[in-house]
Design a protein around this motif. Structure first.
Motif, PDB file in Angstrom:
ATOM      1  N   ALA A   1       0.824  -1.205   0.000  1.00 10.57           N
ATOM      2  CA  ALA A   1       0.000   0.000   0.000  1.00 10.57           C
ATOM      3  C   ALA A   1       0.860   1.257   0.000  1.00 10.57           C
ATOM      4  O   ALA A   1       0.507   2.256  -0.617  1.00 10.57           O
TER       5      ALA A   1
ATOM      6  N   THR B   1      -4.893   4.631  -6.219  1.00  8.37           N
ATOM      7  CA  THR B   1      -5.761   4.127  -5.172  1.00  8.37           C
ATOM      8  C   THR B   1      -7.214   4.202  -5.595  1.00  8.37           C
ATOM      9  O   THR B   1      -7.544   4.622  -6.698  1.00  8.37           O
ATOM     10  N   LYS B   2      -8.089   3.784  -4.695  1.00  5.19           N
ATOM     11  CA  LYS B   2      -9.501   3.675  -5.027  1.00  5.19           C
ATOM     12  C   LYS B   2     -10.086   5.000  -5.508  1.00  5.19           C
ATOM     13  O   LYS B   2     -10.960   5.024  -6.371  1.00  5.19           O
TER      14      LYS B   2
ATOM     15  N   GLN C   1      -3.878  -4.178  -6.346  1.00  6.91           N
ATOM     16  CA  GLN C   1      -4.535  -2.914  -6.658  1.00  6.91           C
ATOM     17  C   GLN C   1      -6.049  -3.088  -6.740  1.00  6.91           C
ATOM     18  O   GLN C   1      -6.817  -2.277  -6.215  1.00  6.91           O
TER      19      GLN C   1
ATOM     20  N   HIS D   1      -8.649  -3.449  -3.507  1.00 11.02           N
ATOM     21  CA  HIS D   1      -9.241  -2.323  -2.792  1.00 11.02           C
ATOM     22  C   HIS D   1     -10.631  -1.980  -3.311  1.00 11.02           C
ATOM     23  O   HIS D   1     -11.270  -1.059  -2.800  1.00 11.02           O
TER      24      HIS D   1
ATOM     25  N   LEU E   1      -9.480  -6.155   3.003  1.00 11.57           N
ATOM     26  CA  LEU E   1      -9.766  -5.184   1.952  1.00 11.57           C
ATOM     27  C   LEU E   1     -11.168  -5.406   1.401  1.00 11.57           C
ATOM     28  O   LEU E   1     -11.957  -6.170   1.944  1.00 11.57           O
ATOM     29  N   SER E   2     -11.488  -4.759   0.284  1.00 17.73           N
ATOM     30  CA  SER E   2     -12.864  -4.742  -0.205  1.00 17.73           C
ATOM     31  C   SER E   2     -13.237  -5.926  -1.076  1.00 17.73           C
ATOM     32  O   SER E   2     -14.401  -6.303  -1.144  1.00 17.73           O
TER      33      SER E   2
END
Length: 277
Positions: free
Chosen positions: A7, A13-14, A43, A46, A71-72
């Motif tokens: 990270a 990023t998002k 990557q 996220h 994470l997502s």
């Protein structure tokens, strides 16, 4: 590589993504346990997506899944050597059971080999194994996934190499032939897939600093793109569904390769003979 370490290196990023562009998508990545595939997986982790990560190193895939749990993304991993018929069959069976099917297939798995022809006289397997992973495996995966991709109006991204557009070099016969084979197949099949609503993207990368290039001593000191940068280019291709990515100078290199072919084919044998090769 830990989530924290990774990270800290991210600049994409998002917040950089178009809102909800990939939300809920199922993304298949081959060659996901290292290099470009690994960087791409982290990557995308996220985002609210379902990642299906495929590679030969099952332990590394399991480790990546554990690291991504906070994470997502939802992450599924499949250990498979795409050169082995039974393991490919098992992967395709797994993909056929995916609810909703695959939306994006990133064909990233590959094998590089740098060897003199005279050292390959009793190594025919150098060529069959390289063709198996760089050509036959992605062809079979695309053919199997077309019904899902057509239904989902999905996308196939071929992670290729600038070598497919440049004059072939000695010692790279197995690698360049296999990568060029799939590049040609993919470009030939692309209009049919496009007509069926499937986007196709060819990405021609220069040298990328991945574990695959480590065995070639000459590459260790050469300028190379980072895997993170390569992954960002692939993510951008998902968002834009662009047809092709290549360095701006590749067009000049391709023209030079065509115009200089005759001269190169005369000079190369002389140069190699002088070096005793």
């Amino acid at each position: 590589m830990t989530i924290t370490t990774f990270a800290n290196s991210l600049t994409f990023t998002k917040s950089n993504f178009k809102q909800d562009a990939l939300q809920g998508k199922t993304i298949l990545i081959t060659g996901a346990s290292s290099g470009i595939g690994e960087a791409l997986a982290y990557q995308l982790a996220h985002l609210d997506v379902h990642l299906i990560l495929v590679a030969r190193r099952g332990e590394r895939l399991a480790e990546m899944k554990r690291e991504m749990e906070s994470l997502s993304a939802t992450v599924s991993v499949c250990r498979a050597d795409l050169r082995v018929q039974e393991e490919m069959d098992a992967l395709l069976a797994h993909l056929s059971r995916q609810q909703g099917g695959v939306d994006v297939f990133v064909s990233n798995a590959g094998h590089s080999i740098h060897r003199r022809l005279m050292d390959s006289l009793d190594r025919y397997h150098d060529f069959t194994r390289t063709m198996a992973i760089n050509y036959f495996a992605p062809v079979r995966l695309v053919l199997a996934l077309i019904p899902q991709l057509r239904r989902n109006r999905g996308q196939v991204i071929n992670v290729s190499t600038i070598n497919a557009s440049l004059i072939p070099f000695p010692y790279w016969a197995a690698y360049q032939a296999s990568k060029s084979a799939f590049d040609t197949w993919f470009r030939s099949a692309a209009p049919e897939m496009n007509a069926a609503g499937i986007a196709t993207t060819s990405i021609y990368f220069p040298l990328v600093r991945t574990p695959m290039i480590e065995p070639t001593a000459a590459y260790r000191s050469m300028p190379a793109m980072s895997p993170d940068r390569a992954a960002r280019i692939i993510v951008n291709a998902m968002l834009t569904r662009r047809r092709i990515y290549r360095p701006w100078w590749l067009v000049l290199g391709a023209i030079t390769s065509v115009l200089g072919r005759g001269l190169w084919e005369r000079i190369a044998p002389w140069f190699m003979a002088r070096r005793g090769e």
